[in-house]
Design an enzyme around this catalytic site. Structure first.
Site, PDB file in Angstrom:
ATOM      1  CD  GLU A   1      25.333  22.984  13.541  1.00  0.00           C
ATOM      2  OE1 GLU A   1      25.883  22.037  14.105  1.00  0.00           O
ATOM      3  OE2 GLU A   1      24.758  23.899  14.153  1.00  0.00           O
TER       4      GLU A   1
ATOM      5  CD  GLU B   1      30.424  23.184  18.713  1.00  0.00           C
ATOM      6  OE1 GLU B   1      30.847  22.061  18.402  1.00  0.00           O
ATOM      7  OE2 GLU B   1      29.279  23.586  18.465  1.00  0.00           O
TER       8      GLU B   1
HETATM    9  C1  BGC Z   1      26.425  25.759  16.260  1.00  0.00           C
HETATM   10  C2  BGC Z   1      26.869  27.005  16.976  1.00  0.00           C
HETATM   11  C3  BGC Z   1      25.653  27.858  17.112  1.00  0.00           C
HETATM   12  C4  BGC Z   1      24.797  27.122  18.089  1.00  0.00           C
HETATM   13  C5  BGC Z   1      23.609  27.843  18.553  1.00  0.00           C
HETATM   14  C6  BGC Z   1      25.521  25.031  17.200  1.00  0.00           C
HETATM   15  O1  BGC Z   1      25.061  23.843  16.695  1.00  0.00           O
HETATM   16  O2  BGC Z   1      27.480  25.007  15.829  1.00  0.00           O
HETATM   17  O3  BGC Z   1      28.017  27.520  16.600  1.00  0.00           O
HETATM   18  O4  BGC Z   1      25.854  29.170  17.415  1.00  0.00           O
HETATM   19  O5  BGC Z   1      24.469  25.844  17.589  1.00  0.00           O
HETATM   20  O6  BGC Z   1      22.943  27.091  19.424  1.00  0.00           O
END
Ligand code: BGC
Length: 886
Positions: free
Chosen positions: A473, A735
């Site tokens: 990502e 997260e």
């Molecule tokens: C990310 C997040 C992001 C989110 C939004 C994720 O996959 O890692 O940090 O803000 O998606 O949906």
């Protein structure tokens, strides 16, 4: 600086002791020190300044308190030692309120070096010595200054050239996509890695300027470039060297069809997957003159990316630290696992001896299984694996160039022989923003929190603020960026970094005004979730608040307005309801439409505030009126009189309206009551908020005089809490509030819950701005001396100088040590607790006692009593207060 300060203090002391100048003390009373921290466009001695009117800033220090700069004089010259400013002699100028001064001399030329210095006058008309000379170099101002072409070929390109005469100055301007490594005569130029920064390449591409005078020599030279895929996923190069000779003549070396290309030892490189390097393919001497490149092919001249060429005016990505492994284990035959003890972004440096052709594999992970093997389930599609194939020539030390990983553990396989703990070193790699803040206090858990915030944050500065650095990502997710921006600005000098990021945001804006969830846009949607899109107005506004940057507001006003107009086009009965993520990763969900409507109001308000600063009165009226209507619609739609709560009554639902004043005065008390009950009774002083609610709930608790509760939340160690992450071994923020280690979405290095970092500075260290003030011109020091916290200390290096506050207390004494920069004023709040017979001293001198305020303490203008304590007004300087009572 210290020595000159001491010297002048000594002169004063000596003159007083020996009676010299006693009759005429003003002559010897010291004025300001020479200005320090000279910056141009926020950077120290930058190369490649590509704005026609750069801005300058500096910091003044003064032995006396209550001082301000009343005038300055700047000289800008083409000569290092010139006593005259042949480009600009500002004369004695009285400053406006901004901490930055805009260049107002003769038009600057493209690709030139300029030198500048400054001196200042204090409030008593005394002038400082001149500062040391600082410099800036202009970049290539227009496309026509670039003489060569974009070229493309394999991943190594080279060219030899002869320099006939003595060189006085040489600059290289380079854009190599995805990434480049520039080499001259066998040496890597500069320290940047993973350069240039990632942008929306068909809108804007960044070139980098190097001073290469010392790399070149009279005679034969070779320029060589290695190219990596990066985010561009292909390789192209534009390069130009401008050389000036001692006799005043000039010449240029530019990329063109005469350059040669060949595949090098990097046989695969990918940001997510890693790098494979076959050292047997190294061709020794390829980056030096005299190499026979007859077998190489010619590069092709190509069109190159469409974007505008802009100078990279922000801190580059660099190897900023090296970590020695804590330990090495051997969980199974042939597998070695190194623990760096710290999750971070970067790569490993390998040290190896062995036979030619042996392949050593490094795999990266944030987690371990119980059996000691690395757990990579949460990396999803990222292979995160580097391979080094030995050339077999004694000790080989290698590290990759064109990939990076997010990891704490490194697994080594295929190693010839038995490694030691020194076989692997961690290399910490991120945008080299300068740390500007510090925080610590008597509670170890909060110091750990500060530490995991800072590590999580810095390892996610990769030319854009990324969400994570390990899985497939690593995007500039805007919700994460806006939520952490204030925390980042306390901990780091973010000014140049966000200046670039705001341009990245503008680059994704379409005709309709919409922007995207990630910037540059790869993941997520267009239009952005309003809680993500708000990064555009909010980061503009934070730049103005924290750095006094009015130019940012000017540059982005139309873009932000267009974005707000886009939101208006999606208005339904006065609200904007579309939403994808809302209060993302919350324990208790809050309706997304509610969160979007909150940000719609917030964006309108910020737009009106921006208009106000820029004097756009019509827009102030227009957008304030729309905001008022949204406020009414919001309350009508979401407030439930029966429950005295908003939306579904979650913590986030009742926090957001309190934060922005969306809850009308008559219901504020009741809503606050519901929020308090929810936190304390329903959740035993834990949060259930996602990243949005978490950002504002701590602020609301300060505003509601509930800092003890905020502290209880911040120091919890059971789920869900930051302390729970720490107790479970986090070295960077997670997260999710939940501890997960499987294949689902659970990054262990995700800065977005780090918004609480701003609370540590604002509440515990007490460092705030007076509402409405910008750039720390009016500071408010109001430490929350909560529960059993015995001391706390915070400092922030602002554009005006250091603001710091440290305090300590016991039952009957409070000590407060505060520093305020020259030119700033401060209100300091010293709490009284339940003490009586209070005496306040500053540096031992009584400031307040039963008889009230004692004037005469230098720099202290006023002391006033309030129910909570004492409001002290001071000017610049360092003050050490002591409050005692019974
Ligand atoms: C990310 C997040 C992001 C989110 C939004 C994720 O996959 O890692 O940090 O803000 O998606 O949906």
């Amino acid at each position: 600086m210290i020595s000159s300060f001491r010297f002048r203090f000594l002169v004063l002391a000596v003159s007083v002791v020996f009676g010299l100048g006693l009759a005429n003390q003003s002559e010897v009373a010291p004025g300001p020190d020479a200005p320090v921290e000279l910056r141009c466009e926020y950077l120290r001695n930058p190369l490649g300044v590509d704005v026609p009117k750069p801005r300058f800033s500096w910091v003044l220090e003064h032995i006396s308190r209550g001082q301000a700069q009343t005038a300055f004089e700047i000289l800008v010259s083409t000569q290092v030692r010139a006593e005259k400013g042949d480009m600009w002699e500002s004369g004695r100028v009285e400053p406006r309120e901004s901490p930055q001064v805009v260049y107002a001399g003769k038009p600057l030329e493209s690709g030139r070096a300029y030198y500048w210095k400054v001196r200042c006058w204090d409030q008593d008309g005394r002038v400082s010595p001149w500062s040391q000379v600082a410099r800036f170099d202009t970049g290539l101002y227009s496309r026509s200054d670039w003489k060569g072409s974009w070229v493309s070929g394999k991943n190594q390109v080279r060219k030899e050239f002869t320099v006939e005469k003595k060189i006085s100055r040489a600059r290289a301007y380079i854009c190599g996509l995805g990434y480049y490594e520039l080499r001259l005569n066998g040496r890597k130029v500069g320290r940047n890695v993973l350069d240039p920064g990632w942008t929306t390449y068909d809108k804007r591409v960044l070139y980098v300027t190097y001073d290469v005078t010392e790399y070149l020599r009279q005679g034969a030279n070779a320029v060589a470039v290695m190219l990596g895929q990066g985010w561009y996923k292909s390789t192209v190069l534009l390069l130009q060297m401008n050389i000036e000779f001692e006799d005043g003549q000039k010449s240029e070396i530019v990329a063109d069809s005469s350059w040669k290309t060949m595949s090098g030892p990097v046989i695969e490189d990918s940001i997510y997957n890693g790098e494979t390097y076959d050292a047997r393919l190294e061709t020794s001497g390829w980056d030096r003159p005299g190499y026979d490149d007859a077998g190489w092919s010619s590069v092709s001249v190509v069109a190159g990316p469409e974007g505008e060429l802009c100078s990279q005016m922000m801190p580059p990505i660099r190897v900023v630290d090296t970590i020695v492994s804590l330990n090495m284990t051997n969980p199974t035959a042939g597998v070695y696992v190194f623990d760096l003890g710290q999750n971070s972004s970067g790569w490993a440096q390998l040290r190896v001896r062995g036979p030619r052709g042996a392949a050593v594999k490094l795999r990266f992970a944030e987690l371990l299984y119980d059996n000691g093997m690395i757990n990579r389930e949460n990396l999803r599609g990222a292979r995160a694996e580097d391979v080094y194939i030995l050339k077999g020539e004694g000790e080989e030390v290698w590290e990759p160039r064109f990939t990076y990983h997010g990891f704490r553990y490194v697994e080594l396989t295929g190693f010839p022989g038995v490694p030691t703990v020194n076989t692997i070193r961690g290399r910490v790699v991120h945008s080299a923003v300068e740390p500007t803040g510090s925080f610590s206090c008597s509670k170890p858990i909060l110091n750990s929190l500060q530490r995991i915030i800072v590590w999580g944050q810095k390892s996610n500065f990769h030319s854009v603020p990324t969400d994570c650095c390990q899985r497939d990502e690593r995007m500039g997710w805007m919700g994460d960026a806006q939520g952490t921006a204030e925390e980042a600005m306390f901990n780091f000098d973010m000014a140049a970094f966000y200046t670039n990021f705001l341009r990245d945001i503008r680059d994704v804006q379409d005709e309709a005004g919409s922007i995207t969830d990630t910037v540059p846009h790869i993941w997520g949607s267009r239009p952005a979730d309003p809680a993500w899109g708000t990064a555009y107005p909010l980061i503009c506004w934070y730049m103005y608040q924290y750095y006094g940057d009015r130019r940012i507001l000017e540059e982005h006003y139309e873009g932000v307005k267009k974005y707000v107009e886009f939101l208006r086009s999606r208005e339904e009965n006065g609200l904007v309801k579309f939403s994808y993520y809302g209060d993302w990763v919350a324990v208790e969900r809050t309706p997304g439409s509610f969160v979007s409507s909150f940000y719609y109001f917030y964006d309108l308000k910020v737009l009106a505030d921006m208009a106000k600063v820029l004097g756009k009165e019509e827009d102030v009226k227009k957008y304030s009126a729309i905001a008022d209507a949204v406020k009414t619609a919001f309350h009508k739609e979401y407030f439930d009189p029966k429950t005295q709560s908003y939306a579904n009554g979650t913590q986030t639902a009742n926090t957001l309206p309190l934060f922005l004043g969306l809850a009308p005065q008559p219901v504020r008390g009741a809503v606050w009551g519901r929020l308090f009950d929810n936190i304390v009774y329903k959740n035993n002083s834990h949060l259930t908020t996602g990243i949005i609610g978490t950002k504002y709930i701590m602020e609301v608790l300060t505003a509601m005089n509930a800092s003890d509760l905020a502290y209880d939340i911040a120091t919890q160690t059971t789920y869900p809490s930051w302390g729970y992450m720490i107790e479970n071994g986090a070295t960077t923020l997670w997260e999710l509030w939940q501890l997960r280690q499987g294949p689902s979405m659970n990054s262990h290095n995700h800065p977005m819950f780090g918004s609480v970092g701003a609370w540590l500075y604002k509440a515990l260290a007490g460092i705030n701005m007076v509402p409405g003030s910008v750039g720390f011109e009016k500071v408010r020091i109001a430490p929350q001396m909560v529960r059993d916290v015995r001391y706390a200390a915070g400092s922030v290096r602002t554009l005006r100088g250091m603001v710091s506050c440290s305090w300590a207390r016991d039952e009957q004494t409070i000590k407060l040590d505060v520093s305020i920069p020259v030119g700033s004023q401060a209100e300091i709040m010293i709490p009284r607790f339940n003490l009586r017979n209070i005496v306040i001293r500053e540096g031992g001198q009584v400031l307040w006692d039963g008889q009230g305020f004692h004037s005469g303490v230098e720099g202290v203008n006023k002391v006033e009593q309030s129910t909570a304590g004492f409001e002290v007004r001071v000017g610049s300087g360092r003050y050490v207060f002591e409050l005692t009572g019974q």
